[in-house]
Scaffold this active site. Structure first.
Site, short mmCIF file in Angstrom:
data_model
loop_
_atom_site.label_atom_id
_atom_site.label_comp_id
_atom_site.label_asym_id
_atom_site.label_seq_id
_atom_site.Cartn_x
_atom_site.Cartn_y
_atom_site.Cartn_z
CG ASP A 15 -17.21 4.48 -1.06
OD1 ASP A 15 -18.00 4.24 -0.12
OD2 ASP A 15 -16.05 4.90 -0.87
CE LYS A 54 -17.70 8.87 0.63
NZ LYS A 54 -16.87 7.69 0.30
#
Ligand code: IPM
Ligand code: MG
Length: 357
Positions: A219, A187
């Site tokens: 994600d 991330k």
């Protein structure tokens, strides 16, 4: 060959799936004239009930004096919804990983064509899925400093360069042995620790110039795992992201009950199914033992027992293709955990005494 194996059955379905693996080890020992010395230790909730400690010192000693460790599962619902519990079963597993420095957790994901229809995903999405997750296991948010007051709590996500380098080196080497593709999941658009992962992977990539490196945010990766999982070859990622993405990836194969894992440090190796303790099924003899049995195959492979390991893989494939499986794999079948274990033993010993009913 003689090998000492620490047997940690743990909680929930752990004892029964490990029991099947012990049968498999005994069958392999008989077939190939090996001697497996199995010694049992306590961990998790069962250790708390017996000793008050989720990881008694004697269990650590046992693991350190063994050639390998086989673990069932950890977790007990009576602790789950009790935020005030001061001691938890999972602490035993985390402390074991940390004290043995098992920094690399390897989770291969395979789709068996005979049961691809069991996956909630369309079969065409599953064609050519063959990937392996390298999850960092002794760092990150799991082990960073924790703080708790009455009005705030905090878990620190900390990674040192050497912790990232050592798991990434293993992942790069695995990519070289496979399809030469490595994907770092992080991330890095938000987290400093992820930016360090990215920088290190970029720096290391010049030493592995035959490996094509890609980067995905967690994600996006979670979505890609569902819409196009065959793009992945080797995934490397931090502790928490690896925990989450591997449960998600288990859906590809149709059941979490099929996923084995191996964890390595510089001295010790531990083998355990990816699934948890599945307390609702505990003691009912309905759990799928295949993930633990496949973890034993990974162990034997690491002992250098290649033929023995491939016997297990072949027997598991035979079990799946003949439909001799537990209810999670086929709702129309109700073969027991112990029956699947017996069937695999019969396959291994090439006995055809078990008649399918
Ligand atoms: C796993 C499990 C463990 C983890 C739990 C039981 C602490 O989910 O091995 O994936 O989060 O690492
Ligand atoms: Mg998990």
């Amino acid at each position: 060959m003689q090998k000492k194996i620490a047997i940690l059955r743990g909680d929930g379905i752990g004892p029964e799936v490990v029991e099947q693996s012990i049968k498999i080890l005994q069958a392999i020992a008989a077939k190939y004239s090996h001697e497996f010395v199995l010694e049992e230790g306590l961990i998790g909730a069962s250790a708390i009930y017996a000793t008050g400690d989720p990881l008694p010192e004697s269990t650590i000693d046992l693991c350190q004096s063994s050639d390998a460790i086989l673990l069932g599962a950890i977790g007990d619902p009576s602790f789950d919804n009790n935020p005030k519990a001061t001691v938890r079963p999972e602490q035993g597993l985390l402390a074991l990983r940390k004290s043995l420095e098992l920094f690399a957790n390897i989770r291969p994901i395979k789709v068996y064509p005979e049961i691809a229809h069991l996956s909630p995903l369309k079969e065409e999405i599953l064609t050519d899925v063959d990937l392996v997750i390298y999850r960092e296991l002794t760092g990150g948010i799991y082990f960073g400093q924790k703080e708790k007051t009455t009005n705030y709590s905090s878990d620190l996500c900390i990674y040192h360069d050497y912790e990232i380098q050592r798991i990434c080196a293993l992942a790069f080497q695995e990519a070289q042995r496979r399809d030469k593709k490595l994907c770092l999941i992080d991330k890095a658009n938000v987290l400093e620790s992820s930016r360090l992962w990215r920088r290190i992977v970029q720096d290391m990539s010049s030493d592995y110039s035959d490996v094509e490196v890609s980067y995905l945010y967690i994600d996006n990766a979670a979505m890609q795992m569902i819409i196009n999982p065959s793009q992945f070859d080797v995934i490397v990622t931090s502790n928490m992201f690896g925990d989450i993405i591997s449960d998600e990836a288990s859906v590809l194969g149709g059941s979490l009950g099929l996923l084995p894992s191996a964890s390595y440090g510089s001295k010790y190796s531990l083998y355990e199914p990816v699934h948890g303790s599945y307390p609702q099924a505990a003691g009912k003899d309905i759990a799928n033992p295949l993930a633990t049995i496949l973890s034993v195959a990974m162990m034997l492979q690491d002992f250098g027992m290649r033929q023995e390991a491939s016997d297990i893989y072949r027997s598991v494939e035979e079990t799946i293709s003949s439909g001799y499986v537990t209810n999670d794999l086929d709702k129309s079948k109700n073969y027991k955990c112990s029956q699947v274990g017996d069937y695999i033993v019969a396959q291994l010993l090439e006995e055809s005494t078990i008649i399918l009913s």
